[in-house]
Design an enzyme around this catalytic site. Sequence first.
Site, PDB file in Angstrom:
ATOM      1  N   SER A  11      14.098  40.402  96.504  1.00  0.00           N
ATOM      2  CA  SER A  11      13.041  41.038  97.286  1.00  0.00           C
ATOM      3  C   SER A  11      11.698  40.899  96.543  1.00  0.00           C
ATOM      4  O   SER A  11      11.308  39.780  96.227  1.00  0.00           O
ATOM      5  CB  SER A  11      13.448  42.499  97.533  1.00  0.00           C
ATOM      6  OG  SER A  11      12.782  43.019  98.632  1.00  0.00           O
TER       7      SER A  11
ATOM      8  N   HIS B   5      14.763  38.541 102.736  1.00  0.00           N
ATOM      9  CA  HIS B   5      15.460  39.252 103.837  1.00  0.00           C
ATOM     10  C   HIS B   5      15.222  38.483 105.146  1.00  0.00           C
ATOM     11  O   HIS B   5      14.926  39.063 106.181  1.00  0.00           O
ATOM     12  CB  HIS B   5      14.930  40.689 103.985  1.00  0.00           C
ATOM     13  CG  HIS B   5      14.896  41.467 102.700  1.00  0.00           C
ATOM     14  ND1 HIS B   5      16.001  41.631 101.903  1.00  0.00           N
ATOM     15  CD2 HIS B   5      13.899  42.134 102.084  1.00  0.00           C
ATOM     16  CE1 HIS B   5      15.670  42.367 100.842  1.00  0.00           C
ATOM     17  NE2 HIS B   5      14.405  42.676 100.923  1.00  0.00           N
TER      18      HIS B   5
END
Lengths: 260, 245
Positions: B129, B163
């Site tokens: 992330s 993501h």
Amino acid sequence: LPPDGRRTPTILAMGGGGFTAGPADPALDDLVLELAGTPRPRVCLLPTAGGDSEHQIRRYYETFGDRLCEPTHISLFRLGRHPVPLREHLLSQDAIYVGGGSMVNLLAIWKAQGLDLILKEAWEAGILLAGLSAGSMCWFEWGITTSSGRAAPAPGLGFLPGSNSVHHDSEPDRRPVYLEAVKNGAIPPGYAADDGAALIFHGASLHEVVTARDDARAYEVTEDGERALEHRPLAQPKAAAATVPAVAELRRLRLARLAD
Amino acid sequence: MTRPRQILALGGGGFSMEAGNALLDDYALSLTGAECPKVCFLPTASGDADHYIVRFYRAFPAGRSRPSHISLFRRDGGATDLAAHLLAQDLVYVGGGSVISLLGTWSAHGVDLMLRAAWEAGVVMTGLSAGSLCWFDHGMTAFHGESTPVRGMGFLPFSNAVHYDDKPERRAAFLAAIADGLPAGYGTGDGAALHFVGTALAEVVASREKARAYHVTPEGAEVTENELATRFLGAPLAVEPALAA
């Protein structure tokens, strides 16, 4: 409000204490609400300097949840899960309360997200800027931070001229570093505050020093050393705030809103 | 012996997101070539959240590795030499959170320069992330509302979106940003990880059979998205690992 509708830009710079301290200073927490200047002020905590620590946020709601105000907070580290329109929310407050922690991290993160400009706007609009420790030094040109492990000067936002150091009585590393940095001209003169002492600025001028503990003091620090400032001891508040019916009602409303 | 520069950029996964699935974390450890790798966790993007640090130590117990962490919010009393500590690691593991806060804080402490020196010395860099976006020229963050590009540290001269298969808006925003002039780059789904040696993509690995990563490039006024060959780390290898195009 004054006749022209504009509030005096005010900063409450606390040396330490208030709701995040071990021995709480309820008088300082009350002072935040008093200086906010409305009967039921909207107060927003910025816990950025502590990395948005859950502990600091919880203590804040424990403290201000029992007072006549509308407490909120903005967690810049959790905006992904809890988005907040930053400028809109901050400019709709009566007081913005900046928690303690790392001054260097605080300013780096604020600048990366444009909070420095929003806070300047808020201050100029008369929204009270209050804070302790890193949340006090950040408003000055310079502070004495321990963000990298030992006390050293670090630049602040510069809303207030001069320098500031905090925990003057409780963290012995800061005092000699601060006095020396001012003496040798590395940073401009300014003010030091003990835990439980607070400086109130109107515009860029020191308006008053207040204290919530018997032995707490604030000092003017110049090339010649430090000089204790006159101060006004704050009345110790009664601890029975939670029994005020209006507060009980507010808590019920808040709980109902949280349950939505 | 000089060690190659290596980055393992997770779209999402590892101990932060995949409890009970250690495939990507094990793979990151294996890239170090060390028997009991020294691994340092940087939880900056989360504000050095205590619970995150605890989860790191659970995921990297002594025996499996020699774990440590650096908290930039609580350095009082622990005035270690950060540059030397980072340089002495086999693996640096960067946690998720706010990439904007991460990069602002690192830059204020000079950690960006320390990490570059460590990477160039062969310390393997990994993260998910925000901890994946940070290594690239540009990353797409949706942390502050709509998915928008932010500048990273630029160790890898590409853009990156994490993501990637989580929400269709992320993919649409990335394609639009590339069409708008963002450099070519990678869309990486949860459970997929890009392994770079130097600045070249060596392989895409995955902790889930269906995890995917994509190469996204501008083609004139168009944008093309090509699925990359991905090696699932959970299955035994029947053939040589497929190299990405």
